[in-house]
Scaffold this active site. Sequence first.
Site, PDB file in Angstrom:
ATOM      1  N   CYS A  40      -2.999  58.078  46.626  1.00  0.00           N
ATOM      2  CA  CYS A  40      -2.814  59.511  45.998  1.00  0.00           C
ATOM      3  C   CYS A  40      -3.290  60.748  46.780  1.00  0.00           C
ATOM      4  CB  CYS A  40      -3.353  59.630  44.421  1.00  0.00           C
ATOM      5  SG  CYS A  40      -5.330  58.997  44.413  1.00  0.00           S
ATOM      6  N   HIS A  72      17.640  83.525  70.679  1.00  0.00           N
ATOM      7  CA  HIS A  72      16.340  82.526  70.690  1.00  0.00           C
ATOM      8  C   HIS A  72      15.659  82.796  69.296  1.00  0.00           C
ATOM      9  CE1 HIS A  72      12.015  82.347  71.714  1.00  0.00           C
ATOM     10  NE2 HIS A  72      12.452  81.329  72.215  1.00  0.00           N
TER      11      HIS A  72
HETATM   12  C1  PEP Z   1      -8.667  61.782  47.957  1.00  0.00           C
HETATM   13  O1  PEP Z   1      -9.747  61.605  48.157  1.00  0.00           O
HETATM   14  O2  PEP Z   1      -7.896  61.232  48.611  1.00  0.00           O
HETATM   15  C2  PEP Z   1      -8.166  62.008  46.720  1.00  0.00           C
HETATM   16  C3  PEP Z   1      -7.139  61.830  46.182  1.00  0.00           C
HETATM   17  O3  PEP Z   1      -9.173  62.574  45.963  1.00  0.00           O
HETATM   18  P1  PEP Z   1      -9.927  64.250  45.993  1.00  0.00           P
HETATM   19  O4  PEP Z   1      -9.007  65.101  47.243  1.00  0.00           O
HETATM   20  O5  PEP Z   1      -9.709  64.773  44.886  1.00  0.00           O
HETATM   21  O6  PEP Z   1     -10.922  63.860  46.655  1.00  0.00           O
END
Ligand code: PEP
Length: 771
Positions: free
Chosen positions: A706, A325
């Site tokens: 991002c 397991h």
């Molecule tokens: C977000 O807000 O997604 C971003 C990438 O900026 P931070 O995380 O620096 O606020």
Amino acid sequence: MYAVVVVGVDPALLDDELGRARGVAGVSSDGELDATQLLEVAGRFEALAQAIGGHDAIPDDPFEQLVRAVGAVFDSWQGAPARTYRLHHDIDESMGTAVNVQSMVYGNAGSTSASGVLFTRDPATGERGVFGEYLADAQGEDVVSGMRTPQPLREAARTASDQVTFEQAFPEQWRELEAVCTTLEQHYREVQDVEFTVERGTLFVLQTRRAKRTVLAELRTAIEMVDEQLIEPDDAVRRVPARELPKLLAPQVVDLDRLELAARGIAASPGAATGEVAVTAQDAVARAATGADVVLVRGETTASDIAGMLAARGIVTARGGATSHAAVVARGAGRPAVTGCTQLQVDEAAGVVRLGDGRELRAGDRITIDGTTGTVAIGTGTLEPARVDPRLARLLDWADARRTLVVRANADTGADAARAHELGAQGIGLCRTEHMVFDPDRLPHFTRAILATDPQERADALDAFAPQVQAEFEAMFAAMPGEPVTIRLLDPPLHEFLPGSREDAERIGAATGLDPVHLLRAAGALREANPMLGHRGVRLGITAPDIYRHQASVIARATASARARGIDARPQVMVPLVSEPRELREIRAVIEAGLDVGMGDGPRAGETPEVPIPIGAMLETPRACVLADRIAAHADFVSFGTNDLTQLTWGISRDDAGSFLGRYREEHVVDHDPFGQVDVDAVGALVAMAVERVRAVAPDIEVGVCGEHGGDPASIAFFASAGVDYVSCSPPRVPGARLAAAQAALAQEVERENGREVARPAAPATPVPMA
Ligand code: PEP
Ligand code: MG
């Protein structure tokens, strides 16, 4: 088994009974108990069952037993271990379970009988060749429960001279079994996990299923099955789980030799971990909750230990083999594990692990384990990321040929950018410039800039650390030649740069010559009730334009200097937290002025940059998404900051949501942590709507993501369907993102072939008028 699973008897009580019977009989294994002694044990087992389930706990009617057993299997779907497992592996709650009823064959019918479990390839490494274990004169449950340490199947897998392999003891059945494995793999084109029994010389295959394996084994078997022409490269790309790829970069321990050996066992799950010993699952969970790294050390593990196993960095068991397991769960969860450390004795009540030679480890002591070699050592080892398996490069080449989504990395230093480049990032999608300012040598200068009372004083303070920042930008350009490096101008509220305590104020005061009392007063004056909704992002740029202008000039200077050295520097300047098109219009003029200053006094003085520096906006507020087309009118590119967008769409703080999101997940109020996997219903709908609006006015504008979601495979599939151009994520997630992007492209291809449009959340029909 019936008493435990159907009636609910604690297995430890049954073990105690067996242990007592062995003691009275003076034997060391259960198999040595005679019929009378076993009957006595059975009677005591029944009494334990009756204490819980009443007189009828174990009915005599076999059909009644069967019905109750089937009921117990269905009930196990809602049991705590199954719920924890589903939560961890993101398994759909509504799937339910099924029960197969089979007639029994008996592996415990004497010396010509046996039971075993095998994988057609090694589930830890993916190495070719049947891999498994068996026990003579035993049932399958005895093999997998970890109560007895099983024997290897193949001669080649023998690790000790006193082992009796299946190949040796059952040569005819071994040949038959090998042929069965080949047939099954050819048929399913997948590694199989097979259970078998030999009953009085006859081989029975009880079941076969797709083998759960480590991501390393997934990778190796996928590549080798392509080479064996069992599957196509596209199948390999589909098959390797993108969310598991970071585990290939799992740490390895580099100085194990320096540490004192505690035990050796079976290398059950690769990777290394170092942390505090916990001898119960509850202790592991409690220690992990305080932020400690934990290694769970158990006699053997059972399903009720799941939460502790997942909370731990690594797992050690005294008993059990490579199919126990503990081994199976650890591999599935990507935790390193060493099983079958027979020298160890775990005393749960005393919170102590006894080593073979009389030494003891107490709960809380630090150990280091290496699941790749099966070693447990005392003390804290140094962990280093694993070197990338060359097979990964082959898989990612196939993936790269398929994907349309570009993958960039979030990085704030030249070193991180170089690592991201190595991992295949096609540029930097987010450089958070505040991280450059938080450097202890630079922060005092920035503090002076914030508190400056006239423009010259502020410029001097900013200039004081500009060369270091410029050098960092240049290092990033050098690491990403010809690729975009997206530099986000300052985002946090200013009070974050000012001292929070008396000690900080004194330290910064000493470095800047500023009065600590004045510093603290200024920090107090800048403090806000809701700083994440406050004076940050572009709002800072508008109210204190010197800072953004200066940042732009440093970017331009770094660009000019790098280009003069022959580096194809491609910076992009990104403005955070834009909500109103006029914010971007206004700040764009400030940034352009700064870029002109920087370019003008750089090594190529007077020249316009041969490649312009694009200026773009982050779309990270709901308002920005609604007005995306009007914002895009002033932008050369846009990038979704899905962290803030999630925070602002839900109205929950990304820093504090942990206090209730865990409960929300357990109670299925949400299916996922929306900060980990994009909330398609609302945040995703805003993204899709914004992409459509942007494309309506600027079809060629670059659109990226991002936020953290840019590295999450499920979110990547959504972003691909929403039509973004790139995702950007932390460097270790880049390989997984490349693979996930390819998987998304392949899935879209199948959808298209099936004549279905790829699902996209609907956007309102009427576009918002242009500014
Ligand atoms: C977000 O807000 O997604 C971003 C990438 O900026 P931070 O995380 O620096 O606020
Ligand atoms: Mg943000």
